[in-house]
Design an enzyme around this catalytic site. Structure first.
Site, PDB file in Angstrom:
ATOM      1  N   TYR A   1       0.856  -1.197   0.000  1.00 44.01           N
ATOM      2  CA  TYR A   1       0.000   0.000   0.000  1.00 44.01           C
ATOM      3  C   TYR A   1       0.887   1.240   0.000  1.00 44.01           C
ATOM      4  CZ  TYR A   1      -3.509   3.421   1.567  1.00 44.01           C
ATOM      5  OH  TYR A   1      -4.350   4.507   1.671  1.00 44.01           O
TER       6      TYR A   1
ATOM      7  N   LYS B   1       4.132   8.025  10.326  1.00 40.83           N
ATOM      8  CA  LYS B   1       3.744   7.251  11.522  1.00 40.83           C
ATOM      9  C   LYS B   1       4.702   7.368  12.713  1.00 40.83           C
ATOM     10  CE  LYS B   1       0.869   4.438   8.596  1.00 40.83           C
ATOM     11  NZ  LYS B   1      -0.527   4.185   8.726  1.00 40.83           N
TER      12      LYS B   1
ATOM     13  N   ASP C   1       9.309   2.390   0.800  1.00 38.69           N
ATOM     14  CA  ASP C   1       8.205   3.057   1.487  1.00 38.69           C
ATOM     15  C   ASP C   1       8.252   2.586   2.940  1.00 38.69           C
ATOM     16  OD1 ASP C   1       5.899   4.007   2.567  1.00 38.69           O
ATOM     17  OD2 ASP C   1       4.637   3.526   0.831  1.00 38.69           O
TER      18      ASP C   1
HETATM   19  N1  PMP Z   1       2.750   3.907   2.609  1.00 39.51           N
HETATM   20  C1  PMP Z   1       2.555   2.925   3.496  1.00 39.51           C
HETATM   21  C2  PMP Z   1       3.487   1.750   3.514  1.00 39.51           C
HETATM   22  C3  PMP Z   1       1.489   2.994   4.401  1.00 39.51           C
HETATM   23  O1  PMP Z   1       1.283   1.996   5.255  1.00 39.51           O
HETATM   24  C4  PMP Z   1       0.646   4.128   4.364  1.00 39.51           C
HETATM   25  C5  PMP Z   1      -0.523   4.274   5.317  1.00 39.51           C
HETATM   26  N2  PMP Z   1      -0.885   3.184   6.044  1.00 39.51           N
HETATM   27  C6  PMP Z   1       0.892   5.123   3.418  1.00 39.51           C
HETATM   28  C7  PMP Z   1       1.953   4.982   2.563  1.00 39.51           C
HETATM   29  C8  PMP Z   1       0.024   6.322   3.327  1.00 39.51           C
HETATM   30  O2  PMP Z   1       0.231   7.135   4.441  1.00 39.51           O
HETATM   31  P1  PMP Z   1      -0.899   8.165   4.925  1.00 39.51           P
HETATM   32  O3  PMP Z   1      -2.066   7.367   5.400  1.00 39.51           O
HETATM   33  O4  PMP Z   1      -0.217   8.952   6.004  1.00 39.51           O
HETATM   34  O5  PMP Z   1      -1.228   9.019   3.747  1.00 39.51           O
END
Ligand code: PMP
Length: 420
Positions: A140, A261, A233
């Site tokens: 994701y 996060k 990521d």
């Molecule tokens: N990349 C990863 C690996 C994630 O887990 C997430 C959110 N869970 C995102 C991008 C997107 O981040 P955000 O919800 O802060 O936009």
């Protein structure tokens, strides 16, 4: 507002807000309104207490409402919140961020992981002059058109939302993760079109799956061979798997990486970091902007959270706690004759019922009986364990022996309450 019961608050919420929620991820969650949280615990508006193994989807890595982070942020805010211009805390926070990660030369701060992924992809396109990117099934990278995906019955990637542009979905090629030969074959054929390879270096949005030994190294080599930018990521893994994130834990350095996060003690901050020769392009032709970027709150939160992590690294404690919870859940399930699988590592693991087989990719995960655990989660929540239906469990620096005892007792009680 005089409404205080959860059903009446929910009625009011659905009149005001589509689905009663502000993020579609929450549409499927149990119906709870929280009142407060501290450390590794949450309390709902009826006074029910929960041990928290979801951490707000990850950000509360230091525990909820960390007193030091909150104090530093509150003090910093006395002098203002947004200047629309530079302030010294940006330099302090940026330096600390770079120092702890160890490998990047430069960083840009933003607000969400989603936007930092977009900045990374744009930068990779700018420096390579190529447009396509490679990503992996089950990973994701945010909710925008070019990265949001669902999968059809055969596992083929499809649009995940009405209104999503198919042409943007077609910007990427989706490969199986943890399969270096599949990537190698694809790049032999189409490497010249590819600007970036982006991945979760430890797959956390579908299961909690480690890279196979040597996989990340092979990906690194293949990217170098084909002149492709490697993007990790690390929005989940950054500062969670180690101070230096997955890059440190698995010993492979990307060209660019996104963070969010765990980096800011629960405050909304995200980052893109990377090699200086690439990142500098943001000052010479590649646009990355944002009104709220590097606010006083964001910089104070990053500085404080990373200082806490550096001064008292919780990683060994978290590793141990996560292992004990996994082992304990397996033991408790066995006493109920319920087959359980708990795969992952201390800070992040994945739980489901059924075949205890280890999975290595999204296809393997899809073969598990994920629906059975998903159906059990509301009962687990009723018994005071706050987790997500998709099976991920996160451990924070605030989890201790009291939470270990509580979670195992409550898991036991939830299993005893009826068949699963
Ligand atoms: N990349 C990863 C690996 C994630 O887990 C997430 C959110 N869970 C995102 C991008 C997107 O981040 P955000 O919800 O802060 O936009």
């Amino acid at each position: 507002m005089t409404t205080t019961s959860i059903p009446s608050l929910h009625d009011a919420a659905v009149r005001l807000t589509p689905g009663g929620v502000h993020s579609n991820v929450r549409l499927t969650g149990p119906l709870v309104f929280f009142d407060r949280a501290a450390g590794a615990r949450l309390w709902d508006i009826n006074g029910n207490e929960y041990v928290d193994y979801l951490l707000g989807q990850g950000p509360n890595f230091l525990g909820h409402a960390h007193p030091v982070v909150n104090r530093v942020v509150t003090e910093a805010l006395r002098k203002g919140m947004i200047y629309g211009a530079q302030h010294p805390l940006e330099v302090t926070a940026g330096q600390r961020f770079i120092d702890l990660l160890g490998w990047p030369d430069m960083v840009r701060l933003g607000v969400s992981g989603t936007e930092m992924v977009q900045a990374a992809l744009r930068l990779a396109r700018a420096v390579t002059g190529r447009e396509r990117f490679v990503r992996f099934a089950g990973h994701y990278h945010g909710w925008l058109d070019n990265v949001l995906l669902a999968y059809d019955g055969d596992g083929a990637p499809i649009r995940a939302s009405e209104g999503q542009l198919q042409s943007h979905v077609d910007d990427s090629s989706v490969l199986p993760w943890n399969d270096a030969d599949a990537l190698s074959e694809f790049l032999t054929e189409r490497g010249g079109e590819v600007a970036a390879v982006i991945m979760e270096p430890f797959m956390c949005n579908s299961g909690a799956v480690s890279p196979r030994p040597g996989y990340l190294e092979r990906v690194r080599e293949l990217c170098d061979e084909h002149g492709i930018i490697l993007i990790f990521d690390e929005v989940i893994t950054g500062f969670r798997l180690a101070l230096g994130g997955a890059a440190e834990r698995f010993g492979v350095t990307p060209d660019l990486a996104t963070y969010g996060k765990a980096m800011a003690g629960g405050y909304p901050v995200a980052a893109l970091a990377g090699r200086g020769d690439l990142m500098e392009r943001f000052a010479t032709g590649v646009n990355h902007s944002g009104t709220f970027n590097a606010s006083v709150m964001a910089c104070a939160a990053v500085d404080a959270a990373l200082t806490v992590l550096a001064e008292d690294p919780p990683y060994e404690r978290i590793e141990r706690h996560g292992r004990l919870v996994r082992e304990g859940l397996l033991e408790v399930a066995a006493t109920h004759d319920v087959p359980l699988r708990a795969q992952g590592i201390g800070p992040a693991f994945h739980v489901s019922f059924g075949d205890p087989a280890e999975v290595h990719d999204f296809a393997g995960l899809q073969r598990l009986d994920l629906a059975r655990y998903n159906a059990f989660v509301p009962r687990l929540v009723e018994h005071g364990v706050w987790v997500a239906g998709r099976g991920i469990w996160y451990v924070s620096a605030a989890h201790g022996d009291a939470e270990l005892t509580a979670v195992l007792e409550r898991f036991d009680a939830a299993l005893a309450a009826g068949p699963v």
